[in-house]
Structures are given as structure tokens and as C-alpha cells.
Scaffold this active site. Structure first.
Site, short mmCIF file in Angstrom:
data_model
loop_
_atom_site.label_atom_id
_atom_site.label_comp_id
_atom_site.label_asym_id
_atom_site.label_seq_id
_atom_site.Cartn_x
_atom_site.Cartn_y
_atom_site.Cartn_z
N HIS A 165 40.82 45.62 38.39
CA HIS A 165 41.72 44.76 37.72
C HIS A 165 41.63 43.92 39.32
O HIS A 165 41.52 42.71 39.33
CB HIS A 165 42.74 45.13 37.52
CG HIS A 165 43.24 46.02 36.26
ND1 HIS A 165 42.84 45.40 35.61
CD2 HIS A 165 43.18 47.40 36.41
CE1 HIS A 165 42.96 46.33 34.24
NE2 HIS A 165 42.97 47.49 35.32
N ASP A 192 38.11 48.38 29.06
CA ASP A 192 39.23 49.24 29.35
C ASP A 192 39.74 49.48 27.93
O ASP A 192 39.74 50.68 27.61
CB ASP A 192 40.29 47.80 30.16
CG ASP A 192 40.81 48.44 30.48
OD1 ASP A 192 41.92 49.21 30.86
OD2 ASP A 192 42.07 47.75 31.35
ZN LIG Z 1 41.69 51.13 33.13
#
Ligand SMILES: [Zn+2]
Length: 432
Positions: free
Chosen positions: A268, A319
Site C-alpha cells: 500500500h 489483495d
Molecule cells: Zn492486504
């Protein structure tokens, strides 16, 4: 030995017509040679271009079960944190059988979308309540078996979890994720690593483990030259809590724990500041962005222009597996960057005029490097991981060799164009 003969093959030298890609019985690329060079052709791929398979650097397979079920109102003000409650409830339901089924299904979907390898950031380890199973790695092994049965290469990123937040005990839902001690975690890691599977370590986040765990796990990663992955800077609240508890930001804390380096992938980095970006660049760390999940969860938009300026390698991850399409992840990395900076062509390399080649590299060879895999390009000595794209599908009408990667990234969905997926020299998925 196999000899694949597509119309074009995308190599590090670019798009080349009329080649035969020869592959050993072990699934390693031997050579890329002209059709008239005498190499035996075992499979003609007419009308197709052979490209390297995508590398999905960050997945939580079981979260596929949440797809479409977390969009309605969960609280008066829905955020990442209220979504997390729904995810925790799903995690409580998992059994070894269920995690296998969820994983196998999502891995089939990944293969259909052109992902040939996946970094599985696996964090549900123990029984509800936290007691280890008789085999403490049974859930990790179920995920690995699902990958094997589906035909995708799984790099198991064994997640370390110890606390609910900075210096806070875990809550009831998090007990399944937690090991009782650093030694218990490292013992499980050692069993899996020495079993010969592709393997890496992954402290869940700076809030989920004490600083001394970060240092020790980073040491272990360096000692064995295996990937070290960690979530960081996805939410502003984590940064504020880290500043309050540790007096620094999450990526600064990683640096303080000697946990940044070429083996490190920060997942991220959505709210990374200038100092953190400088640290990532100096230490040679990678960032994995997950645009469809970051959009779904309302995380924010990564500082793409600054990351590009600092020459930080990016990779993509599906994800939460709410969507499986590498072209969509790459397109949304660039599109969200355009919206953030209100200009076009943000993720471009210095020597290339258009984003397609760099985006494609993010999705393939940069991902392979983040997982320490010998794959990600079509070149001798690397794993024979390919996608075969049908050049005659309507979505590609008008393509040219110069802009094929741009047409794919900005004008198609994986399901429209990918007709075959090959992993380690085996055709593991094909469009019927
Ligand atoms: Zn994750």
C-alpha cells in the site's frame, strides 16, 4: 521439451514475430529462436501473442468470500475499519477445508485472469480462540495445496501477528491470527521454509507486532534471502497511532528496526510522506499497490508521481480479491494517479513515451523480483510462465506492435483477451 509458436512473443527486446519459444521438461525457458531455426514446434498458437504471466504480489485468498457482500451499510459511517469487522467475521468461519475451497476457487480465477504466481499473505493460522491445531501449519498447508491443485505458483508469505494494536492485546477475533511468541512463529516459518515451498515472511503491520519482532523477522529474511512483506501506511489512523506509540511513522519504524532493504515489499504505502519515500528509495524496497482494493476500501491514492520520481519499483496485488484483472489494477494505478495530479501519463519510464511498457513491467518482472521468483519475462533460464493473448478479439482491433501494451492496459479486460495461461511450462488454463 515443448516448442510454442505464437505469431508474436514479447521479450525483453520487445515484440518479435515468428519465433519459437522452447521450454524444457522442467518448465524452464531454453531459447527463443526463429521459426526456421529447426526447433521442433509442439504447439502452434495462431493469431496469438505470448506474454509473460502476471505476478500477483499480494492476496488474501479467503477474502474472496466477501465479494459483493460488504457494499451495504455496515455502520453509520462505513470505513476500512467497519469493513475489517466483516472480514474478521468471515475469518472466524474458516476451517482447513473451507480455506482450501476458497483458495482453490480464487486461484482458478487468477489463472483465468493471467496471474501465474501469487504471493499469499496468509494470516489465519489457529483455531477460533487461538489454540494451535495439532499441525500448527495446517491452514497454511491447505492454501499451498489449493495452489498446487489449481496450478498456480503460490509463494506463501507467512504472516506474523501478536497484538491488536500498538502495545494492545489482541481482541477475540484476532486470536486466530496470533502466535504465542516470536519463537513459535519462527518455528512455524522454519518448518515451512525448509519444506521447499516458495516462501517468505510477513509481519502483518507495524501495529500487529512489537518492534522487536520486526527486527528479528527482518533478520530471518536476510539470513535466508527470502521476501519480507508488510502492510504499511494504508490508513491515516495507523500513522497517527504509530506516531503516538513509537514517535515516528510506520516506514520510519521499519527503518529503525532494520526492516527496509531489497527484500522488503511495503504493501500500500498509500499515505507515505516525503521522508518515508526517501527511505524506501535509499534502501531499495518495493511497494505493492492494490488499486481495486484500495478503491473498494476507501484507502486513498498512493503518491504515484513521487514514487515514480524516486524510482521506487511498484508491483500489483489483488489483495481482497474483490476483482481479478491485472489490466484493471494497472489501469487504475495510472488513472487514479491522473486524477490525483490532474495530468496524464504519470507512470512512464524515462525512455518510453507511453505508460504501457512500465505498467506491464510492474505487473510482471517487478512482481517476480518482489517474490524472489525466477520469472516475469520471456527469457532463457526463467520459468515458462505465459499468457497467450488472442490478437483477433474485437477489443484489440486496430492494435499495432508499438502500442500493444497500451491497448491491453487501457482498452481491455483480461477476460476478453487471454486465451491460455501457462505455469512452469504447463498449460493450466485455456478458454473453451
Ligand atoms: Zn492486504
Amino acid at each position: 521439451m515443448k516448442g510454442l509458436a505464437p505469431d508474436y512473443v514479447y521479450t525483453p527486446q520487445g515484440l518479435i514475430p515468428d519465433q519459437v519459444v522452447s521450454v524444457s521438461d522442467e518448465g524452464v525457458i531454453l531459447a527463443i529462436a526463429n521459426r526456421d531455426s529447426g526447433v521442433a514446434i509442439t504447439e502452434e498458437l495462431p493469431g496469438m501473442v505470448l506474454l509473460p504471466g502476471f505476478v500477483n504480489t499480494h492476496s488474501h485468498a479467503f477474502q474472496r468470500a466477501l465479494r459483493g457482500h460488504t457494499q451495504r451499510r455496515l455502520s453509520a459511517n462505513d470505513t476500512f475499519w467497519t469493513w475489517r469487522n466483516a472480514m474478521y467475521a468471515e475469518a472466524q468461519r474458516l476451517t482447513p477445508e473451507l480455506i482450501y475451497e476458497h483458495s482453490k476457487q480464487v486461484y482458478h480465477e487468477m489463472l483465468a485472469a493471467g496471474y501465474t504466481s501469487v504471493g499469499e499473505f496468509h494470516y489465519v493460522h489457529h483455531q477460533p480462540g487461538g489454540r494451535p491445531y495439532d499441525n500448527p501449519n495446517i491452514l497454511a498447508e491447505a492454501v499451498v495445496q489449493a495452489g498446487r491443485d489449481a496450478g498456480i505458483r503460490v509463494v506463501l508469505l507467512l504472516t506474523a501477528y501478536a497484538q491488536g494494536n500498538f502495545k494492545q492485546p489482541p481482541d477475540a477475533h484476532q486470536l486466530r491470527f496470533c502466535d504465542r511468541s516470536l519463537d513459535a512463529y519462527l518455528a512455524r516459518a522454519e518448518t515451512l521454509r525448509t519444506s521447499g515451498i516458495p516462501f517468505g515472511v510477513a509481519p502483518h503491520s507495524v501495529r500487529a507486532v512489537p518492534a522487536k519482532w520486526l527486527t528479528a523477522i527482518a533478520d530471518y529474511s536476510r539470513q535466508h534471502q527470502i521476501p519480507f512483506h508488510i502492510h504499511a501506511d494504508e490508513q491515516r489512523a495507523e500513522i497517527e497511532q504509530c506516531l503516538a506509540a513509537e514517535g515516528c511513522t510506520p516506514i520510519e519504524l521499519l527503518q529503525r528496526c532494520a526492516a527496509l532493504g531489497p527484500l522488503t515489499t511495503v504493501v500500500h504505502a498509500t499515505h507515505a510522506n516525503a521522508r518515508e519515500i526517501e527511505l524506501l528509495a535509499q534502501t531499495g524496497a518495493t511497494i505493492c499497490v492494490c488499486p481495486t482494493t484500495e478503491g473498494d476500501l476507501g484507502d486513498g491514492i498512493a503518491p504515484y508521481a513521487e514514487l515514480r520520481q524516486a524510482n521506487i519499483p511498484l508491483t500489483i496485488g489483488s489483495d481482497s480479491n474483490t476483482r481479478l484483472d491485472p489490466f484493471e489494477e494497472l489501469r487504475w494505478a495510472e488513472y487514479s494517479a491522473r486524477m490525483r495530479y490532474q495530468r496524464r501519463r504519470v507512470l512512464v519510464s524515462d525512455e518510453m513515451a507511453s505508460p504501457g511498457p512500465l505498467l506491464f513491467a510492474y505487473g510482471t518482472r517487478y512482481g517476480a523480483r518482489a517474490l524472489r521468483l525466477q520469472s516475469g519475462q520471456i527469457a532463457p533460464g526463467l520459468a515458462a510462465d505465459f499468457i497467450a493473448v488472442d490478437l483477433n478479439t474485437p477489443a484489440l482491433t486496430g492494435w499495432t506492435p508499438e502500442d500493444l501494451l497500451d491497448v491491453l492496459c487501457f482498452g481491455t479486460a483480461a477476460s476478453q483477451v487471454i486465451k491460455q495461461t501457462w505455469v512452469q511450462g504447463q498449460k493450466v488454463w485455456s478458454y473453451i
